[in-house]
Enzyme design. Structure first.
Site, mmCIF file in Angstrom:
data_model
loop_
_atom_site.group_PDB
_atom_site.id
_atom_site.type_symbol
_atom_site.label_atom_id
_atom_site.label_comp_id
_atom_site.label_asym_id
_atom_site.label_seq_id
_atom_site.Cartn_x
_atom_site.Cartn_y
_atom_site.Cartn_z
ATOM 1 N N ASP A 1 24.001 52.788 79.531
ATOM 2 C CA ASP A 1 23.554 51.472 79.069
ATOM 3 C C ASP A 1 22.411 50.960 79.945
ATOM 4 O O ASP A 1 22.403 49.819 80.385
ATOM 5 C CB ASP A 1 24.746 50.501 79.093
ATOM 6 N N VAL B 1 31.254 36.158 84.957
ATOM 7 C CA VAL B 1 30.930 36.451 86.352
ATOM 8 C C VAL B 1 30.718 35.114 87.062
ATOM 9 O O VAL B 1 29.989 34.245 86.569
ATOM 10 C CB VAL B 1 29.664 37.324 86.458
ATOM 11 N N GLY C 1 27.227 34.207 85.072
ATOM 12 C CA GLY C 1 26.892 35.162 84.008
ATOM 13 C C GLY C 1 28.067 35.375 83.082
ATOM 14 O O GLY C 1 29.214 35.102 83.437
HETATM 15 N N1 LIG Z 1 26.448 41.211 91.126
HETATM 16 C C1 LIG Z 1 25.956 40.230 90.384
HETATM 17 N N2 LIG Z 1 25.191 39.271 90.928
HETATM 18 C C2 LIG Z 1 24.678 38.271 90.165
HETATM 19 N N3 LIG Z 1 24.894 38.140 88.848
HETATM 20 C C3 LIG Z 1 25.652 39.067 88.246
HETATM 21 C C4 LIG Z 1 26.222 40.151 88.972
HETATM 22 N N4 LIG Z 1 26.920 40.926 88.103
HETATM 23 C C5 LIG Z 1 26.775 40.355 86.904
HETATM 24 N N5 LIG Z 1 26.019 39.243 86.970
HETATM 25 C C6 LIG Z 1 25.649 38.361 85.858
HETATM 26 O O1 LIG Z 1 26.673 38.392 84.873
HETATM 27 C C7 LIG Z 1 26.178 38.935 83.644
HETATM 28 C C8 LIG Z 1 27.247 39.778 82.977
HETATM 29 O O2 LIG Z 1 27.614 40.840 83.845
HETATM 30 P P1 LIG Z 1 27.944 42.288 83.299
HETATM 31 O O3 LIG Z 1 26.792 42.763 82.491
HETATM 32 O O4 LIG Z 1 28.366 43.144 84.415
HETATM 33 O O5 LIG Z 1 29.191 41.937 82.384
HETATM 34 P P2 LIG Z 1 29.707 42.686 81.102
HETATM 35 O O6 LIG Z 1 30.896 41.942 80.581
HETATM 36 O O7 LIG Z 1 29.920 44.109 81.404
HETATM 37 O O8 LIG Z 1 28.463 42.452 80.181
HETATM 38 P P3 LIG Z 1 27.996 43.237 78.925
HETATM 39 O O9 LIG Z 1 28.139 42.301 77.792
HETATM 40 O O10 LIG Z 1 26.537 43.567 79.218
HETATM 41 O O11 LIG Z 1 28.874 44.422 78.834
HETATM 42 C C9 LIG Z 1 24.938 39.704 84.042
HETATM 43 O O12 LIG Z 1 24.030 39.790 82.990
HETATM 44 C C10 LIG Z 1 24.378 38.871 85.186
HETATM 45 O O13 LIG Z 1 23.660 37.775 84.691
#
Ligand SMILES: Nc1ncnc2c1ncn2[C@@H]1O[C@H](COP(=O)(O)OP(=O)(O)OP(=O)(O)O)[C@@H](O)[C@H]1O
Length: 437
Positions: free
Chosen positions: A215, A111, A104
């Site tokens: 969010d 991620v 992700g």
């Molecule tokens: N615990 C998890 N298990 C599986 N996939 C995950 C997990 N945490 C995050 N992901 C994947 O990674 C992506 C990004 O994670 P997250 O939304 O926490 O990051 P962010 O940088 O905070 O993103 P955003 O742009 O929404 O702020 C998620 O949309 C999901 O697809």
């Protein structure tokens, strides 16, 4: 629908329900979520690139000034948190985990799948650059604070090196709720109610713990392999003292509550976000369309939802009632999480054994054509089944008789006269930015 699929997962330019407001420019990418211009002076961590004056005010649980450093919370807690989730511990990520492919990508980091060297168990590892230290610390601190709830992604360990902080979390291999929604289209009421109940539980828990997520959207709801929902991404979450107001615009445009746009708000913004999600689950489209971020904000501020029209015919009045109580602009009358859990629509679909709802045509919540529960029947169920459900249906029937679907509530929705149609058959066309999925 195709457009949605094409632009999906793992790419920063992903079409998301919350950002199909996109003008496609840098400006919009910056505003996909996070830290839009605030109405009050506020700190902007380096994680936000310092690009926009904005936001993210965190309110310490002790009720101190909202301008107190978000890092203080984590320092205060160091004595009681598990050392494996403590920033600054000596162990290195690679000593304990084997990093694998990316699964992700978020705005602030990627991620990756990882595997414990000791147990062989798989986890998700979110890596955040340290240049946004305050917000990273806040995210870690909040995850530590609420980790352990069955519907929150559990934080297993935290590592840091000179440049990044790595959050090792439980793996949600069922993917994002958004992807499931795109794939499967409209949810049955039964399914939507069960999902909303879990979401309301976790929102209630967060609020009881003094945390506002800010969010709530299907991108941030992950699914386990067995389909259980887990709230994720606490990057915008803040801690609040009882009754404390929040300032600064934060959220994802399509899910942002109207009061956020006016500059001060409370934990009720999470209920609004959940209401937008419920709308999308029930009818397959977002309630506040627009071809740009500004247009969406305008819809959020002014558009009148009436829950009438063809697309709503198959949606029960009770579901619509709940929706109207979640998406009311009158914050004081907007439901709290506990009230969602006690709403007859939720109770009906989550307390009554599913087989009784699906197999008995006489037990159902009717749609507009027959807006009541028909419980005046000779009961074909066994005694046990009657015990299980009979009292409940009676109670529900009594409750439902008091529920009224209001006509568009001008006083509650504080909108101008112009009404934007809700029919969303055209929503399914590609490139129509009103389209959710
Ligand atoms: N615990 C998890 N298990 C599986 N996939 C995950 C997990 N945490 C995050 N992901 C994947 O990674 C992506 C990004 O994670 P997250 O939304 O926490 O990051 P962010 O940088 O905070 O993103 P955003 O742009 O929404 O702020 C998620 O949309 C999901 O697809």
């Amino acid at each position: 629908m195709e457009a949605v699929r094409r632009k999906r997962k793992g790419t920063k330019s992903s079409f998301i329900l919350g950002s199909h407001l996109s003008d496609g420019g840098d400006n919009d990418r910056q505003c996909k979520k996070k830290c839009m211009e605030g109405s009050r002076p506020a700190k902007l961590g380096p994680r936000d690139g310092g690009a926009a004056p904005g936001v993210v005010m965190t309110a310490p649980p002790s009720g101190r000034s909202a301008s107190a450093s978000p890092c203080r919370g984590i320092k205060r807690k160091l004595g009681c948190i598990e050392s494996v989730t403590r920033i600054g511990r000596k162990k290195k990520l690679e000593q304990e985990y084997i990093l694998d492919r990316e699964i992700g990508q978020g705005r602030f980091g990627s991620v990756r799948l990882c595997r414990s060297r000791v147990s062989g168990e798989q986890f998700a590892c979110k890596t955040l650059p340290k240049n946004g230290e305050e917000t990273v610390h806040r995210e870690v601190e909040i995850m530590q604070h609420i980790s352990g709830h069955p519907n929150v992604v559990t934080l297993k360990a935290v590592f840091d090196d000179s440049e990044c902080v790595h959050l090792v979390m439980e793996l949600c291999s069922g993917g994002r709720l958004l992807d499931q929604m795109v794939k499967e289209g409209r949810y049955s009421e039964q399914r939507a109610a069960n999902l909303l109940r879990d979401l309301a539980f976790v929102i209630k828990y967060c609020h009881d713990m003094g945390v506002v997520h800010r969010d709530i959207k299907p991108e941030n709801i992950l699914l386990t392999v067995s389909g259980k929902m887990k709230l994720a991404d606490f990057g915008l979450a803040v801690r609040v003292a009882n009754g404390q107001r929040l300032y600064g615009i934060a959220g994802s445009p399509a899910y942002v509550a109207p009061e956020v746009l006016s500059g001060h708000y409370s934990e009720k913004v999470d209920i609004w976000g959940a209401g937008v999600l419920l709308h999308a689950l029930l009818v397959g489209s977002l309630p506040f369309p627009g071809t740009s971020r500004e247009a969406i904000f305008e819809s959020i501020k002014t558009m009148e939802l009436n829950f009438h029209g063809e697309i709503w015919d198959s949606v029960s009045l009770l579901a619509r009632d709940l929706l109207s109580r979640m998406l009311t602009r009158d914050v004081s009358s907007r439901l709290v999480a506990d009230e969602i859990l006690r709403h007859p629509w939720i109770l009906f679909y989550t307390e009554c054994p599913p087989r009784l709802i699906t197999s008995n045509p006489r037990i159902r919540i009717r749609s507009a054509a027959a807006p009541r529960i028909d419980c005046g029947y000779s009961d074909p169920r066994s005694d046990d089944e009657q015990d299980e459900c009979g009292g409940f249906v009676d109670a529900l029937a009594a409750a439902i008789s008091r529920v009224r679907i209001s006509e568009p509530k001008r006083s509650r929705l504080c909108v101008p006269a112009g009404q934007i149609p809700q029919e969303c058959s055209s929503n399914m066309k590609a490139n129509n930015l009103c389209t959710a999925f």
